[in-house]
Design a protein around this motif. Sequence first.
Motif, PDB file in Angstrom:
ATOM      1  N   LEU A 114       9.079  -1.236   1.296  1.00  0.00           N
ATOM      2  CA  LEU A 114       7.728  -0.855   0.888  1.00  0.00           C
ATOM      3  C   LEU A 114       7.046   0.030   1.924  1.00  0.00           C
ATOM      4  N   ARG A 145       8.645   3.352   1.255  1.00  0.00           N
ATOM      5  CA  ARG A 145       8.426   3.850  -0.106  1.00  0.00           C
ATOM      6  C   ARG A 145       6.981   4.248  -0.358  1.00  0.00           C
ATOM      7  N   CYS A 146       6.063   3.419   0.099  1.00  0.00           N
ATOM      8  CA  CYS A 146       4.653   3.707  -0.222  1.00  0.00           C
ATOM      9  C   CYS A 146       3.754   3.598   0.998  1.00  0.00           C
ATOM     10  N   LEU A 198       2.252  -1.010  -4.487  1.00  0.00           N
ATOM     11  CA  LEU A 198       2.929  -0.437  -5.653  1.00  0.00           C
ATOM     12  C   LEU A 198       1.952   0.180  -6.639  1.00  0.00           C
ATOM     13  N   CYS A 232       2.852   2.494  -9.870  1.00  0.00           N
ATOM     14  CA  CYS A 232       3.675   1.529 -10.591  1.00  0.00           C
ATOM     15  C   CYS A 232       2.814   0.740 -11.571  1.00  0.00           C
ATOM     16  N   LEU A 275       4.958  -4.542 -12.857  1.00  0.00           N
ATOM     17  CA  LEU A 275       5.875  -4.423 -11.721  1.00  0.00           C
ATOM     18  C   LEU A 275       5.188  -4.841 -10.427  1.00  0.00           C
ATOM     19  N   ALA A 327       6.326  -7.859  -7.889  1.00  0.00           N
ATOM     20  CA  ALA A 327       6.454  -7.721  -6.436  1.00  0.00           C
ATOM     21  C   ALA A 327       5.715  -8.854  -5.731  1.00  0.00           C
ATOM     22  N   VAL A 384      11.559  -0.388  -9.118  1.00  0.00           N
ATOM     23  CA  VAL A 384      10.529   0.471  -8.528  1.00  0.00           C
ATOM     24  C   VAL A 384      11.009   1.919  -8.525  1.00  0.00           C
ATOM     25  N   GLU A 385      12.247   2.127  -8.112  1.00  0.00           N
ATOM     26  CA  GLU A 385      12.782   3.490  -8.083  1.00  0.00           C
ATOM     27  C   GLU A 385      12.826   4.092  -9.488  1.00  0.00           C
ATOM     28  N   GLU A 429      11.000   3.304 -12.126  1.00  0.00           N
ATOM     29  CA  GLU A 429       9.664   3.547 -12.659  1.00  0.00           C
ATOM     30  C   GLU A 429       8.997   4.741 -11.990  1.00  0.00           C
ATOM     31  N   THR A 430       9.115   4.833 -10.678  1.00  0.00           N
ATOM     32  CA  THR A 430       8.469   5.951  -9.986  1.00  0.00           C
ATOM     33  C   THR A 430       9.221   7.255 -10.238  1.00  0.00           C
TER      34      THR A 430
END
Length: 146
Positions: free
Chosen positions: A68, A71-72, A88, A93, A97, A101, A135-136, A138-139
């Motif tokens: 995380l 990623r963000c 997220l 997201c 989702l 998380a 997550v991957e 969806e993003t």
Amino acid sequence: MALVLLAPPLLCAAWYFAWRRLYPNAAGLARQRRSLAARRALQALRGTGRLPSEQQAARVAAVAADYLRGRCDAAAVEISPAEAADCLKSVGCSPALAERAAAFFRDCDAARFARDGALSASDLPAVARRFILDVEAETWAASRSS
């Protein structure tokens, strides 16, 4: 004559593609960084199955938190369930989702601190893998549609 007419446009096109390859834009660099975070997290999860239960839960939580952060851009060292959900949501997201998380990090805390959780520590690596891949997906879908 054809060579004289076609050479400049072909050289320009070759230079353009070489430039794009050597100097990707900021969005491309961010996408590469996020992709690298996912690959590293999935790789790190492979070795967690051999750890004792308490260590496994701590390691899986640390890997997910590192993911995380990459990623963000989460800033916290120890990410709380609410921070994970907020992180997220900030990258677009879905609320479902984000809630998964938060539930995942709650389950990690329950396994780490020997409370009765919804998941045993042995289930956490598989849940973490699924979480990262979701997550991957969806993003990635969101970035392609915009």
